[in-house]
Design a protein around this motif. Structure first.
Motif, PDB file in Angstrom:
ATOM      1  N   GLU A 438       0.864  -1.172   0.000  1.00  0.00           N
ATOM      2  CA  GLU A 438       0.000   0.000   0.000  1.00  0.00           C
ATOM      3  C   GLU A 438       0.900   1.221   0.000  1.00  0.00           C
ATOM      4  N   VAL A 439       0.353   2.354  -0.498  1.00  0.00           N
ATOM      5  CA  VAL A 439       1.138   3.586  -0.429  1.00  0.00           C
ATOM      6  C   VAL A 439       1.481   3.845   1.039  1.00  0.00           C
ATOM      7  N   VAL A 440       2.718   4.284   1.302  1.00  0.00           N
ATOM      8  CA  VAL A 440       3.245   4.321   2.652  1.00  0.00           C
ATOM      9  C   VAL A 440       2.406   5.214   3.562  1.00  0.00           C
ATOM     10  N   VAL A 441       2.158   4.715   4.770  1.00  0.00           N
ATOM     11  CA  VAL A 441       1.511   5.468   5.847  1.00  0.00           C
ATOM     12  C   VAL A 441       2.585   5.733   6.908  1.00  0.00           C
ATOM     13  N   ILE A 442       2.834   6.990   7.214  1.00  0.00           N
ATOM     14  CA  ILE A 442       3.912   7.366   8.145  1.00  0.00           C
ATOM     15  C   ILE A 442       3.337   7.437   9.552  1.00  0.00           C
ATOM     16  N   ASN A 443       3.865   6.583  10.422  1.00  0.00           N
ATOM     17  CA  ASN A 443       3.352   6.478  11.784  1.00  0.00           C
ATOM     18  C   ASN A 443       4.295   7.047  12.837  1.00  0.00           C
ATOM     19  N   SER A 444       5.533   7.414  12.474  1.00  0.00           N
ATOM     20  CA  SER A 444       6.492   7.900  13.472  1.00  0.00           C
ATOM     21  C   SER A 444       7.472   8.847  12.792  1.00  0.00           C
ATOM     22  N   ARG A 445       8.148   9.634  13.632  1.00  0.00           N
ATOM     23  CA  ARG A 445       9.151  10.571  13.111  1.00  0.00           C
ATOM     24  C   ARG A 445      10.325   9.820  12.486  1.00  0.00           C
ATOM     25  N   GLU A 446      10.637   8.618  13.011  1.00  0.00           N
ATOM     26  CA  GLU A 446      11.736   7.836  12.453  1.00  0.00           C
ATOM     27  C   GLU A 446      11.406   7.393  11.034  1.00  0.00           C
ATOM     28  N   GLU A 447      10.164   6.936  10.847  1.00  0.00           N
ATOM     29  CA  GLU A 447       9.745   6.518   9.515  1.00  0.00           C
ATOM     30  C   GLU A 447       9.712   7.709   8.565  1.00  0.00           C
ATOM     31  N   GLN A 448       9.290   8.888   9.075  1.00  0.00           N
ATOM     32  CA  GLN A 448       9.289  10.101   8.250  1.00  0.00           C
ATOM     33  C   GLN A 448      10.699  10.430   7.761  1.00  0.00           C
ATOM     34  N   ILE A 449      11.668  10.374   8.661  1.00  0.00           N
ATOM     35  CA  ILE A 449      13.052  10.687   8.270  1.00  0.00           C
ATOM     36  C   ILE A 449      13.586   9.621   7.319  1.00  0.00           C
ATOM     37  N   PHE A 450      13.187   8.359   7.543  1.00  0.00           N
ATOM     38  CA  PHE A 450      13.634   7.277   6.656  1.00  0.00           C
ATOM     39  C   PHE A 450      13.119   7.506   5.233  1.00  0.00           C
ATOM     40  N   ILE A 451      11.841   7.833   5.081  1.00  0.00           N
ATOM     41  CA  ILE A 451      11.273   8.059   3.752  1.00  0.00           C
ATOM     42  C   ILE A 451      11.921   9.291   3.115  1.00  0.00           C
ATOM     43  N   ASN A 452      12.164  10.324   3.924  1.00  0.00           N
ATOM     44  CA  ASN A 452      12.824  11.526   3.394  1.00  0.00           C
ATOM     45  C   ASN A 452      14.233  11.206   2.886  1.00  0.00           C
ATOM     46  N   GLY A 453      14.856  10.146   3.448  1.00  0.00           N
ATOM     47  CA  GLY A 453      16.208   9.776   3.064  1.00  0.00           C
ATOM     48  C   GLY A 453      16.316   9.202   1.669  1.00  0.00           C
ATOM     49  N   ILE A 499       6.384  14.265   0.020  1.00  0.00           N
ATOM     50  CA  ILE A 499       7.560  14.650   0.798  1.00  0.00           C
ATOM     51  C   ILE A 499       8.495  15.379  -0.148  1.00  0.00           C
ATOM     52  N   SER A 500       8.714  16.678   0.132  1.00  0.00           N
ATOM     53  CA  SER A 500       9.477  17.530  -0.772  1.00  0.00           C
ATOM     54  C   SER A 500      10.930  17.618  -0.319  1.00  0.00           C
ATOM     55  N   PRO A 506      13.917  17.476   7.652  1.00  0.00           N
ATOM     56  CA  PRO A 506      13.135  16.309   7.231  1.00  0.00           C
ATOM     57  C   PRO A 506      11.831  16.151   8.002  1.00  0.00           C
ATOM     58  N   LEU A 507      11.744  16.748   9.192  1.00  0.00           N
ATOM     59  CA  LEU A 507      10.511  16.651   9.978  1.00  0.00           C
ATOM     60  C   LEU A 507       9.517  17.754   9.621  1.00  0.00           C
ATOM     61  N   LYS A 508       9.875  18.608   8.643  1.00  0.00           N
ATOM     62  CA  LYS A 508       8.962  19.632   8.133  1.00  0.00           C
ATOM     63  C   LYS A 508       9.092  19.636   6.611  1.00  0.00           C
ATOM     64  N   SER A 509       8.598  18.562   5.975  1.00  0.00           N
ATOM     65  CA  SER A 509       8.819  18.406   4.531  1.00  0.00           C
ATOM     66  C   SER A 509       7.554  18.010   3.777  1.00  0.00           C
ATOM     67  N   TRP A 510       6.382  18.005   4.448  1.00  0.00           N
ATOM     68  CA  TRP A 510       5.142  17.667   3.742  1.00  0.00           C
ATOM     69  C   TRP A 510       4.658  18.882   2.946  1.00  0.00           C
ATOM     70  N   LYS A 511       4.153  18.581   1.760  1.00  0.00           N
ATOM     71  CA  LYS A 511       3.636  19.636   0.891  1.00  0.00           C
ATOM     72  C   LYS A 511       2.416  19.088   0.161  1.00  0.00           C
ATOM     73  N   ASP A 512       1.319  19.851   0.206  1.00  0.00           N
ATOM     74  CA  ASP A 512       0.110  19.385  -0.476  1.00  0.00           C
ATOM     75  C   ASP A 512       0.029  20.006  -1.871  1.00  0.00           C
ATOM     76  N   GLY A 513      -0.731  19.362  -2.729  1.00  0.00           N
ATOM     77  CA  GLY A 513      -0.891  19.866  -4.078  1.00  0.00           C
ATOM     78  C   GLY A 513      -1.700  18.913  -4.929  1.00  0.00           C
ATOM     79  N   PRO A 514      -1.893  19.267  -6.177  1.00  0.00           N
ATOM     80  CA  PRO A 514      -2.645  18.376  -7.083  1.00  0.00           C
ATOM     81  C   PRO A 514      -1.922  17.043  -7.260  1.00  0.00           C
ATOM     82  N   CYS A 515      -2.687  15.995  -7.494  1.00  0.00           N
ATOM     83  CA  CYS A 515      -2.127  14.639  -7.579  1.00  0.00           C
ATOM     84  C   CYS A 515      -1.534  14.385  -8.959  1.00  0.00           C
ATOM     85  N   ILE A 516      -0.576  15.206  -9.369  1.00  0.00           N
ATOM     86  CA  ILE A 516       0.070  15.073 -10.674  1.00  0.00           C
ATOM     87  C   ILE A 516       1.119  13.966 -10.601  1.00  0.00           C
ATOM     88  N   PRO A 517       1.651  13.501 -11.740  1.00  0.00           N
ATOM     89  CA  PRO A 517       2.634  12.402 -11.706  1.00  0.00           C
ATOM     90  C   PRO A 517       3.903  12.767 -10.929  1.00  0.00           C
TER      91      PRO A 517
END
Length: 528
Positions: A438-453, A499-500, A506-517
């Motif tokens: 499934e598309v990743v669901v981020i449940n912790s700050r560690e997972e957020q930093i891992f995905i940002n990596g 995640i931009s 890395p703990l402030k990297s979410w960005k919303d927008g249109p679901c473009i490719p």
């Protein structure tokens, strides 16, 4: 077994061949057993990695298990298969040897024995080829195992070096912390002593001001008395001059009186001789007597004035002596106060010098403390850099293990896949589901930093529907890691979250927008 077949007859060639085969197969089995034993003995702490998902994903905590399941590794599986193959081969050869031995016992013709010998010879010729192939595969597996062992030893050595450096830095940090605490204690003690000295200095200053005020008052009184004394001295000198003048006039009058008395005597002597002259003299005498009486009155007046002046002079002299005594007493007290003031001034100067010395020492200690703190901060930065490098090394080590299938990365209890192609979030979700995730669901700050990596702008499993943010599935929409100013598409009823890589944190990297490719990340549970 040997008793049962003790009467059997064997072809010498068959016996030697069977002996050769048994011996070589035993050596093969022994070699494999020795190799397996060597694997366990030389690497009793063969280690696997269990990733702790409660740690920083870019700095994973790698723990090594002492119970290494070596048979799950490719080299271990190959060794086990090779061992089992050798055992089966040995069992078949032993069975064949017994079987052909019984046939040789029951066959009486030389032709049958020759046929058995030829068959065994042919199979024996085939066995060295199988043995050579197995030996070659074993050498290749041994080479691969040695290479992996060497790489593991190098990684273990690097890990031990980093651990040692971390321990040394921790020891240095503890030492600097202890020195900082000691300097802080010394600084507190000096501050307390400085406050006590300041209090003593303030008390001394207050006493000095009181003494200065008292001295000023006494000096003012003394000046007033000095002025009064000068005025009285001037008046006394004037009176003395007046007295001297009056005394001089009295002496002149006395001389005149004496002269007149002499003349009177002369006239008295002449009176007896000359009556006329006597009358004249009597008149003259009367006049003189009147003048004498006047002079006597004047003299008495002057004597009374002289007595009054004498009394006044005595009183003034007595007052002068009293004033002199008072002045002497005040002067003595002034000198005592001056000495006391000088002593207090000296003590104040000494305290000031001591305070300046303590202040200088305090400044030196403060500079030393600042230097120590700067050195500590530098060491802390070095420690953080080393820790980052160590964690990156552990991450590379974890990626080298690749416990998930090819193209997937393990973190915690999940495997993650980063798409190589760009697509919309919905298409990425469908692709993930076809791969069992499934598309990743981020449940912790560690997972957020891992995905940002992964260093890509990727879609995650967050989306907005009818103005409400949700995760795919039923996961509560917490926590969040929005960039500054995000989400900014507040008027859109639907939007996706990426995640931009333009964010510095890395703990402030979410960005919303249109679901473009864009790229996307899949997640699925890890299955060993």
């Amino acid at each position: 077994m040997w008793t049962r077949y003790s009467n059997l007859t064997f072809n010498p060639h068959s016996v030697h061949y069977v002996k050769f085969v048994l011996t070589n197969q035993y050596n093969i089995f022994g070699c494999i057993r020795f190799q397996l034993s060597k694997t366990v003995v030389e690497n009793p702490t063969m280690q696997t990695m269990d990733i702790d998902d409660n740690t920083y994903p870019n700095k994973p905590s790698v723990t090594f298990s002492a119970n290494f399941q070596w048979w799950k590794r490719p080299s271990g599986v190959a060794a086990v298969c090779l061992g089992l193959l050798c055992v089966l081969l040995l069992a078949g050869i032993i069975g064949m040897s017994v079987y052909y031995g019984v046939i040789d016992h029951h066959c009486s013709t030389e032709r049958d024995q020759q046929t058995s010998y030829s068959r065994l010879t042919k199979e024996g010729d085939q066995q060295p080829t199988s043995y050579h192939n197995l030996t070659k595969e074993g050498d290749q597996l041994q080479s691969s195992y040695n290479t992996l062992t060497k790489e593991r030893d190098e990684l273990q050595s690097s890990y031990n070096t980093l651990t040692k450096e971390r321990d040394e830095l921790q020891s240095s940090y503890n030492t600097l912390t202890k020195e900082r605490d000691e300097l802080q204690s010394s600084y507190n003690t000096l501050t307390k002593e400085r406050d006590e000295l300041q209090s003593s200095y303030n008390t001394s200053t207050k006493e000095r001001d009181e003494l200065q005020n008292s001295l000023t008052t006494r000096t003012k009184d003394r000046d007033q008395q000095q002025n009064s004394l000068k005025v009285m001295t001037a008046e006394r000198e004037q009176l003395q001059n007046s007295l001297n003048s009056r005394t001089k006039e009295r002496n002149q009058l006395q001389n005149n009186l004496n002269t007149r008395t002499t003349e009177k005597n002369q006239l008295q002597n002449s009176l007896t001789t000359k009556t006329k002259e006597k009358d004249q003299l009597q008149n003259t005498l009367t006049t003189i007597m009147r003048e004498r009486d006047q002079l006597q009155n004047n003299l008495n007046t002057m004597i009374a004035e002289k007595k009054q002046l004498q009394n006044s002079l005595t009183t003034k002299t007595k007052e002068k002596d009293q004033l002199q005594n008072t002045l002497t007493t005040i002067t003595r007290k002034r000198d005592q106060l001056q000495n006391y003031l000088n002593t207090r001034t000296t003590e104040r100067d000494q305290l000031q010098n001591s305070l300046n010395t303590r202040t200088s020492e305090r400044d030196q200690v403060q500079n030393s403390l600042n230097t120590t703190i700067s050195v500590r901060d530098q060491l802390q930065n070095i420690l953080n850099t080393t820790t980052t490098e160590r964690d990156q090394f552990k991450t590379r080590l974890r990626f080298y293990e690749k416990p998930c299938q090819d193209g997937w990365w393990k973190f915690g209890t999940s495997c993650y896949y980063v798409s190589s192609k760009m697509d919309t979030a919905g298409a990425g979700q469908k692709e993930c589901r076809t791969m069992g995730g499934e598309v990743v669901v981020i449940n912790s700050r560690e997972e957020q930093i891992f995905i940002n990596g992964f260093k890509k702008n990727v879609w995650i499993g967050a989306y907005k529907e009818d103005g409400i943010w949700n995760w795919v599935g039923d996961t509560p929409f917490k926590p969040t890691y929005w960039m500054e100013g995000e989400p900014n598409n507040l008027n859109d009823k639907t939007a996706c979250v990426e995640i931009s890589q333009t964010a510095s944190d890395p703990l402030k990297s979410w960005k919303d927008g249109p679901c473009i490719p864009k790229h996307w990340v899949c997640e699925k549970p890890f299955t060993p």
